[in-house]
Scaffold this motif. Sequence first.
Motif, PDB file in Angstrom:
ATOM      1  N   VAL A  21      21.714  -2.669  23.638  1.00 19.99           N
ATOM      2  CA  VAL A  21      21.068  -2.235  22.392  1.00 19.99           C
ATOM      3  C   VAL A  21      21.360  -3.227  21.277  1.00 19.99           C
ATOM      4  O   VAL A  21      20.464  -3.596  20.491  1.00 19.99           O
ATOM      5  N   GLU A  62      23.715  -0.165  17.982  1.00 17.58           N
ATOM      6  CA  GLU A  62      22.804  -0.213  16.841  1.00 17.58           C
ATOM      7  C   GLU A  62      23.536  -0.558  15.552  1.00 17.58           C
ATOM      8  O   GLU A  62      23.071  -1.381  14.752  1.00 17.58           O
ATOM      9  N   ALA A  92      25.395  -0.563  28.187  1.00 14.59           N
ATOM     10  CA  ALA A  92      24.348   0.070  27.385  1.00 14.59           C
ATOM     11  C   ALA A  92      24.528  -0.255  25.913  1.00 14.59           C
ATOM     12  O   ALA A  92      23.549  -0.515  25.193  1.00 14.59           O
ATOM     13  N   CYS A  93      25.758  -0.261  25.465  1.00 12.18           N
ATOM     14  CA  CYS A  93      26.063  -0.590  24.074  1.00 12.18           C
ATOM     15  C   CYS A  93      25.620  -2.012  23.759  1.00 12.18           C
ATOM     16  O   CYS A  93      24.926  -2.258  22.768  1.00 12.18           O
ATOM     17  N   GLU A 125      24.878   3.625  22.614  1.00 10.08           N
ATOM     18  CA  GLU A 125      23.691   3.080  21.964  1.00 10.08           C
ATOM     19  C   GLU A 125      23.853   3.051  20.444  1.00 10.08           C
ATOM     20  O   GLU A 125      23.441   2.084  19.777  1.00 10.08           O
TER      21      GLU A 125
END
Length: 454
Positions: A153, A229, A149-150, A225
């Motif tokens: 993003v 970012e 997920a990291c 996330e």
Amino acid sequence: MAADNHLTLKQIAGQQTMTEQQFRLMVQVALQQAADAGADQSEIWCYNTIGNSIEVRQGELETLEFNQDSHFGINVYFGQRKGTVSINDLTETAVHKGVQAACEIAAFTEPDPFAGLVDKELMATEFKDLQLDHPNDLTIPQMVESAKACEAVALKDARIKQSEGVSSYNHRSVSLYANSYGFIGANHTTRFSLSNSVIAETDNGMIRDGYYTIGRDVADLLSPENVGELAAERVINKLKQGKIPSGNYPVIFNAELARGLWSHMLSALKGAALYQRASFLLDKRNQLILPEFVQIEEDPFLLKGFGSGNYDSDGVATRKRDIVVDGVLKDYFLSGYSARRLGLQTTGNAGGIHNIIIKSMDVSLQDTMKQLGSGLLLTEVMGQGVNTVTGNYSRGASGFWFENGEIQFFAQELTIAGNLETMFKNIVAISNDVDDRSSILTGSVAIEGMMVAS
């Protein structure tokens, strides 16, 4: 071992309960063995660290590791002769042979008038719960999903060409220190981390950056996330590049780099540097070494702190204390041994420095840049050009050039130079953007002027 068979930290904690019980029995036997062999004093350190680490790259699990490390350190003192042995085989037979070897080594060492345990009355007697231990049921599949997920993003922006990978780890440690006074102390700690590094393309080639989150408790980490970012944002901010002419300019060490800047000062205040007379801050106690607005304290009792502890590796009780007051140096960082060498009292810093708090000013980084007008906001330094004996400082660097308080472009292949003693005295601001991912808690540090060569 398959991913779904790896132990969670909660399971590891249960396993380490038995390990600690074994440590306590082995320590008592070893201390008694040293006494039976004629040792006047003895001390033992032991630890066991277990954890999991993974790396995800381009959406795929690339590395999965289960790590376990154990250690047993033994010091025996026959008068002022010292024998030291370190072993990793923690069987009863190996520990027995280790103590025997330490006693034999002591017979051949030269007497050291400063060797031995610290005074018994300095041993810790109060053990506060510093909330350093947070084992949980986080599984490897959950770690992998968070890492994916990291990365997803971070790769959303088309300007980012690839990920160098997302790393995640968690581990738990149990450690003991015991000595022949009958003192025994135990620590249980956990640590969790998630990091991502990405690469973007510029007209001048590829450029990389990233971000990480770390904590004693996984609940305190930034979301995957958010890490993605921030990793993306940091590298994208570097895409607009430029050159600056060589000259003397205001320089701001961002909060991440400021930790390293302060660590040079702290290293120069350690006992070994002082008794070896290898410090640019030699004989500076009770003198002004920083601007009068600077306050620095050491606090071993910060909850969940990376440098928190009730005792040092001599067993000495730690305490909260002032290091710098109104710019004046008040104290050093001394173990029992270095304190004896200097004719001073231990400060409870055997084994290292505890949490260092650099008091910030009520000013943001943006306001600091406005105050300075134009200059260089450093985001990276490299090279080994720091001499804590003379204070000479010269390192490769990169960062953002700002004018009228606003970022203009990113500049690479720079060299910054100065002298640490002068640099510290020329600090004009410590902003309130404190980075708490370390045992040195500081905001960005602005220095009035340094030589910058491009």
